[in-house]
Design a protein around this motif. Structure first.
Motif, mmCIF file in Angstrom:
data_model
loop_
_atom_site.group_PDB
_atom_site.id
_atom_site.type_symbol
_atom_site.label_atom_id
_atom_site.label_comp_id
_atom_site.label_asym_id
_atom_site.label_seq_id
_atom_site.Cartn_x
_atom_site.Cartn_y
_atom_site.Cartn_z
ATOM 1 N N VAL A 58 34.892 28.173 38.015
ATOM 2 C CA VAL A 58 33.785 29.118 38.167
ATOM 3 C C VAL A 58 33.375 29.184 39.636
ATOM 4 C CG1 VAL A 58 32.951 28.844 35.807
ATOM 5 C CG2 VAL A 58 32.051 27.383 37.603
ATOM 6 N N GLY A 59 32.954 30.368 40.063
ATOM 7 C CA GLY A 59 32.560 30.571 41.452
ATOM 8 C C GLY A 59 33.712 30.925 42.367
ATOM 9 N N THR A 60 34.930 30.956 41.812
ATOM 10 C CA THR A 60 36.115 31.255 42.618
ATOM 11 C C THR A 60 37.016 32.252 41.895
ATOM 12 O OG1 THR A 60 37.497 29.490 41.704
ATOM 13 C CG2 THR A 60 36.081 28.905 43.569
ATOM 14 N N THR A 61 38.016 32.754 42.622
ATOM 15 C CA THR A 61 39.013 33.655 42.069
ATOM 16 C C THR A 61 40.282 33.541 42.907
ATOM 17 O OG1 THR A 61 39.389 35.909 41.262
ATOM 18 C CG2 THR A 61 38.385 35.690 43.445
ATOM 19 N N SER A 62 41.293 34.318 42.567
ATOM 20 C CA SER A 62 42.522 34.379 43.361
ATOM 21 C C SER A 62 43.195 35.718 43.131
ATOM 22 C CB SER A 62 43.484 33.245 42.978
ATOM 23 O OG SER A 62 43.967 33.449 41.658
ATOM 24 N N THR A 63 44.107 36.050 44.017
ATOM 25 C CA THR A 63 44.937 37.238 43.850
ATOM 26 C C THR A 63 46.245 36.811 43.186
ATOM 27 O OG1 THR A 63 45.824 36.933 46.081
ATOM 28 C CG2 THR A 63 43.940 38.429 45.848
ATOM 29 N N PRO A 64 47.007 37.754 42.640
ATOM 30 C CA PRO A 64 48.284 37.375 42.011
ATOM 31 C C PRO A 64 49.202 36.627 42.979
ATOM 32 C CG PRO A 64 47.723 39.639 41.451
ATOM 33 C CD PRO A 64 46.741 39.189 42.514
ATOM 34 N N GLY A 65 49.861 35.587 42.475
ATOM 35 C CA GLY A 65 50.813 34.828 43.281
ATOM 36 C C GLY A 65 50.186 33.822 44.223
ATOM 37 N N ASP A 71 36.439 31.215 47.202
ATOM 38 C CA ASP A 71 35.078 31.456 46.737
ATOM 39 C C ASP A 71 34.828 32.945 46.542
ATOM 40 O OD1 ASP A 71 34.373 28.783 46.781
ATOM 41 O OD2 ASP A 71 33.344 28.893 48.706
ATOM 42 N N CYS A 72 34.049 33.273 45.525
ATOM 43 C CA CYS A 72 33.574 34.643 45.371
ATOM 44 C C CYS A 72 32.717 34.977 46.593
ATOM 45 C CB CYS A 72 32.736 34.780 44.100
ATOM 46 S SG CYS A 72 33.676 34.555 42.579
ATOM 47 N N GLN A 73 32.789 36.203 47.038
ATOM 48 C CA GLN A 73 32.040 36.629 48.209
ATOM 49 C C GLN A 73 30.565 36.835 47.880
ATOM 50 O OE1 GLN A 73 33.423 36.867 51.398
ATOM 51 N NE2 GLN A 73 35.017 35.783 50.261
ATOM 52 N N SER A 78 31.308 34.447 39.643
ATOM 53 C CA SER A 78 32.286 34.153 38.599
ATOM 54 C C SER A 78 31.670 33.091 37.702
ATOM 55 C CB SER A 78 33.593 33.651 39.214
ATOM 56 O OG SER A 78 34.422 33.070 38.236
ATOM 57 N N ASP A 79 31.360 33.468 36.457
ATOM 58 C CA ASP A 79 30.729 32.522 35.533
ATOM 59 C C ASP A 79 31.701 31.962 34.505
ATOM 60 O OD1 ASP A 79 31.060 34.885 34.142
ATOM 61 O OD2 ASP A 79 29.024 34.933 33.346
ATOM 62 N N SER A 97 24.998 33.604 48.476
ATOM 63 C CA SER A 97 25.962 32.679 49.057
ATOM 64 C C SER A 97 27.329 32.881 48.408
ATOM 65 C CB SER A 97 25.500 31.225 48.867
ATOM 66 O OG SER A 97 25.427 30.908 47.499
ATOM 67 N N THR A 98 28.368 32.409 49.084
ATOM 68 C CA THR A 98 29.707 32.493 48.506
ATOM 69 C C THR A 98 29.851 31.438 47.422
ATOM 70 O OG1 THR A 98 30.610 30.994 50.173
ATOM 71 C CG2 THR A 98 30.716 33.364 50.659
ATOM 72 N N GLY A 99 30.760 31.657 46.490
ATOM 73 C CA GLY A 99 31.009 30.689 45.420
ATOM 74 C C GLY A 99 29.951 30.689 44.345
#
Length: 103
Positions: A58-65, A71-73, A78-79, A97-99
């Motif tokens: 939670v609080g983060t994400t990624s792009t494919p690959g 951190d989320c901007q 992201s819950d 804040s980020t994340g």
């Protein structure tokens, strides 16, 4: 390849080994793999040869690959683990804040 007599090596970091071409879920196989597929957005594989992608916390994400979660901007959150992309805060709410895991 069908009929191959040797392995061509591990799948690169950011991907996972599976026996389904284009496998979308990020969960592969531990033996008998025939394809390397990029991890979907929100999931990562930090090392080569991964049989599955792990969800970003939670609080983060990624792009494919991806091999790392980010951190989320500011203004997004992201819950849930594995969220992609981060969700935008609703009108009248903010994440300063980020994340962030909430707005």
């Amino acid at each position: 390849d069908t009929g191959a007599t040797e392995c061509v090596g591990p799948c690169p970091a950011g991907s996972f080994v599976t026996n389904v071409e284009g496998d979308p879920d990020g969960v592969g196989v531990t033996a008998g793999g025939t394809h390397c597929v990029e991890c979907p957005a929100g999931r990562i594989a930090e090392v080569a040869g991964s049989s599955a992608c792990i969800s970003c916390p939670v609080g983060t994400t990624s792009t494919p690959g991806s091999t790392t979660c980010v951190d989320c901007q500011t203004g997004t959150y992201s819950d849930q683990a594995g969220t992609a992309p981060c969700k935008e805060c609703r009108s009248g709410e903010f994440a300063d804040s980020t994340g962030s895991v909430t707005c």
